[in-house]
Design a protein around this motif. Structure first.
Motif, PDB file in Angstrom:
ATOM      1  N   THR A 274       0.848  -1.192   0.000  1.00  0.00           N
ATOM      2  CA  THR A 274       0.000   0.000   0.000  1.00  0.00           C
ATOM      3  C   THR A 274       0.883   1.242   0.000  1.00  0.00           C
TER       4      THR A 274
ATOM      5  N   GLU B 165      -8.317   5.401   5.478  1.00  0.00           N
ATOM      6  CA  GLU B 165      -9.031   4.186   5.878  1.00  0.00           C
ATOM      7  C   GLU B 165     -10.098   4.424   6.933  1.00  0.00           C
TER       8      GLU B 165
ATOM      9  N   SER C  82      -5.585  -1.141 -10.844  1.00  0.00           N
ATOM     10  CA  SER C  82      -5.833  -1.590  -9.469  1.00  0.00           C
ATOM     11  C   SER C  82      -4.692  -2.429  -8.919  1.00  0.00           C
TER      12      SER C  82
ATOM     13  N   SER D 200      -0.934  -0.987  -6.306  1.00  0.00           N
ATOM     14  CA  SER D 200      -1.790  -0.274  -7.250  1.00  0.00           C
ATOM     15  C   SER D 200      -0.995   0.847  -7.907  1.00  0.00           C
TER      16      SER D 200
ATOM     17  N   THR E  56     -11.180   1.624  -9.854  1.00  0.00           N
ATOM     18  CA  THR E  56     -10.648   1.749  -8.507  1.00  0.00           C
ATOM     19  C   THR E  56     -11.744   1.388  -7.509  1.00  0.00           C
ATOM     20  N   ASP E  57     -11.424   1.517  -6.231  1.00  0.00           N
ATOM     21  CA  ASP E  57     -12.417   1.205  -5.207  1.00  0.00           C
ATOM     22  C   ASP E  57     -13.679   2.047  -5.372  1.00  0.00           C
TER      23      ASP E  57
ATOM     24  N   ALA F 126     -15.780   0.585  -8.149  1.00  0.00           N
ATOM     25  CA  ALA F 126     -16.254  -0.752  -7.778  1.00  0.00           C
ATOM     26  C   ALA F 126     -17.494  -0.691  -6.895  1.00  0.00           C
ATOM     27  N   ARG F 127     -17.666   0.410  -6.165  1.00  0.00           N
ATOM     28  CA  ARG F 127     -18.850   0.548  -5.312  1.00  0.00           C
ATOM     29  C   ARG F 127     -20.142   0.591  -6.123  1.00  0.00           C
TER      30      ARG F 127
ATOM     31  N   ARG G 108     -21.456  -3.338  -7.476  1.00  0.00           N
ATOM     32  CA  ARG G 108     -21.470  -4.497  -6.588  1.00  0.00           C
ATOM     33  C   ARG G 108     -22.639  -5.417  -6.929  1.00  0.00           C
TER      34      ARG G 108
ATOM     35  N   PHE H 136      -9.832  -7.292 -10.591  1.00  0.00           N
ATOM     36  CA  PHE H 136     -10.213  -6.473  -9.447  1.00  0.00           C
ATOM     37  C   PHE H 136     -11.734  -6.427  -9.286  1.00  0.00           C
TER      38      PHE H 136
ATOM     39  N   ARG I  42     -14.000  -9.291  -7.689  1.00  0.00           N
ATOM     40  CA  ARG I  42     -14.155  -9.454  -6.236  1.00  0.00           C
ATOM     41  C   ARG I  42     -15.538  -9.056  -5.765  1.00  0.00           C
ATOM     42  N   THR I  43     -16.145  -8.082  -6.433  1.00  0.00           N
ATOM     43  CA  THR I  43     -17.425  -7.550  -5.967  1.00  0.00           C
ATOM     44  C   THR I  43     -18.558  -7.735  -6.966  1.00  0.00           C
TER      45      THR I  43
END
Length: 539
Positions: A3, A138, A268, A281, A361-362, A365-366, A369, A388, A391-392
């Motif tokens: 990270t 975070e 990612s 990343s 990116t995250d 990805a939201r 889902r 990546f 995963r979701t």
């Protein structure tokens, strides 16, 4: 996977040495702060480094005015601040004396000079500052709150900008009770899409540029200053050049129009870059490089886009930016990279950031889902995006124009895609139509081999195909090939592999004609070019 920094909760902290403190005493001053006094307000520029000699200091959450986090405070031998100190950007949190406190404070520039000459001190401070930024990212307890990114493309654009630049923010959906409470507290009525700083500061007509301005990310632009080298583009090549320029004592400024990391920042996971056996990343890799460059004094300005290049009578280069500002330099490094091509489809613009995305990116990805998604492209970036998102997402459809991935994708990644139960590779296929009203609902897939069309119901498509160079602003000043890439070296009549047809203008990375389109290659070119810039400036 690696990270951007160490974990603040588990890292072993090293205090500053006695000789470090003594050096700070020689250039700093002691401040006595009564209990309850604010040392820094949230959103202040961190204009000085504060080391606790006696007493106790707490970080202040700008949303509540209370102590931030899990209750931890700073005591003697500790220091306040986070990574924004290096750039002079605005603080994410305030600072307050819990009890009568004595601080040793050093003005920012004097402290940066000390750090530059004392690497052990610099290592200790930057390690802690970077870990604090990771903790902010975070924690979901940031100064910036975004409401409604799931329904509003402007808020989505801000979320993407913040995430890719590693700016902490707290994201809420419209149906969350907390979003409703925040909306009423800010007097905007029922929960609606909004960007809010602190407790009450609602940003009118929010954009990434306005968010950057409020956070001080554009403070590096000074119209009356001529820097040694202007680096246009903040991808791997530009960031590497920034590190080496600062290390060699050159005054350098990096312009980036979206996010430090460029196209690589949308990846990612990068697994084939030396030194990161578990992968990293693209955004985290380039953020580390940005911190490294700032340590050496290089400045960054985001989001700022070069619009026009002019040559002055004295040989200075001046670049006009998209907001009319002008920045001048004695040499220029073009590191603008490439961008994914915009497909020639009806209503493409209507669905950009409303179902069509150019990064995985995250944040993106939201929005997908537990649904089917499509990824367009056959390169490593597309493959990593598919892995990546798997995963979701319930299933990932990878659309590839060719009959195979052998020529365009690394073998290790191709094997993973082929073995993954929730990824289907559609060869000889392309997206031929978009469907939906305000948001993408479905696409048409054209199977060129079979000559058949099929419909895929999806609200998320990731386009990672093609490579269009960002060189329009250079037109007329340097030689370009028929695809718009910058010609360098012998073909440009230059003696250096990275020199263009115009002395003083250099090109590195993906934007350079004939370059190898890989992160490691871009980093190498950005590192090496500085020696040529140095030769030019000292000719």
């Amino acid at each position: 996977m690696e990270t951007l920094a160490e974990d603040l909760r588990t890292m072993v902290r090293t205090p500053l040495f006695d000789e470090h403190v003594q050096a700070m005493r020689q250039v700093g001053s002691v401040e006595e702060v009564p209990a309850g006094t604010m040392i820094f307000e949230p959103s202040d520029a961190m204009d000085r480094f504060c080391y606790v000699l006696e007493g106790e200091v707490e970080a202040v959450d700008p949303r509540t005015g209370r102590r931030y986090g899990d209750g931890a405070t700073l005591g003697p031998t500790q220091f306040y601040g986070e990574i924004s100190f290096l750039s002079g950007a605005r603080l994410q949190m305030g600072a307050r004396a819990v009890r009568d406190t004595k601080l040793l404070c050093v003005e920012r520039q004097a402290m940066l000079d000390l750090m530059a000459h004392t690497p052990e001190m610099s290592d200790i401070i930057i390690t802690v500052f970077a870990a604090r930024r990771r903790r902010l990212l975070e924690s979901n307890q940031a100064a910036l709150t975004l409401i409604g990114a799931e329904v509003d493309r402007n808020i989505r654009a801000i979320a993407s900008f913040a995430a890719r630049n590693r700016i902490p923010f707290n994201s809420m959906t419209l149906d969350e009770q907390e979003a409703e409470a925040v909306a009423h507290r800010c007097n905007i009525g029922p929960a609606q899409p909004a960007a809010i700083f602190g407790k009450f500061d609602v940003v009118p007509d929010p954009t990434p540029r306005e968010i950057a301005r409020r956070m001080g990310l554009d403070m590096a632009i000074q119209n009356d200053t001529v820097v040694d080298v202007l680096i246009v583009g903040g991808g791997p090549a530009g960031v590497a050049a920034a590190v080496y320029a600062g290390a060699e004592g050159l005054s350098a400024l990096v312009l980036e129009d979206m996010a430090i990391g460029g196209q690589a920042g949308t990846s990612s996971r990068i697994e084939n870059y030396m030194g990161f056996p578990t992968g990293i990343s693209g955004a985290d890799l380039c953020w580390r490089g940005e911190v490294q460059a700032m340590k050496f004094g290089t400045k960054f300005a985001v989001p700022r886009r070069a619009q026009q290049l002019d040559l002055m009578d004295d040989g200075t280069f001046c670049v006009t930016l998209d907001d009319g500002d002008e920045v001048c330099a004695r040499a220029i490094i073009v590191a603008t990279g490439v961008q994914y091509r915009r497909l020639p489809l009806d209503r493409l613009e209507d669905f950009e950031s409303a179902g069509l995305y150019y990064a995985a990116t995250d944040v993106e990805a939201r929005y997908c889902r537990d649904m089917d998604v499509a990824v367009i492209g056959g390169g490593n970036s597309a493959g990593q995006a598919a892995m990546f998102l798997s995963r979701t997402a319930s299933h990932v459809h990878l659309l590839v124009r060719g009959q195979s991935l052998a020529a365009s994708m690394s073998s290790y990644l191709r094997s993973r895609l082929e073995a993954h139960p929730r990824i289907t590779i559609h060869y000889q296929s392309e997206m031929s139509a978009l469907h939906g009203e305000d948001h993408l609902d479905a696409i048409t897939i054209r199977d060129k081999g079979a000559g058949e069309d099929s419909r895929l119901n999806t609200r998320a498509v990731f386009i990672m195909v093609g490579a269009a160079p960002n060189t329009q602003w250079l037109a007329g000043h340097v030689a370009l090939d028929d695809k718009g890439f910058v010609v360098t070296g012998e073909e440009a009549g230059a003696h250096s592999a990275y020199a263009t047809s115009h002395p003083g203008i250099f090109a590195v990375g993906d934007v350079r004609a004939g370059s190898v389109k890989r992160v490691a290659s871009a980093v190498g070119e950005g590192s090496v070019v500085i020696s040529r810039v140095w030769d030019f400036l000292n000719r």
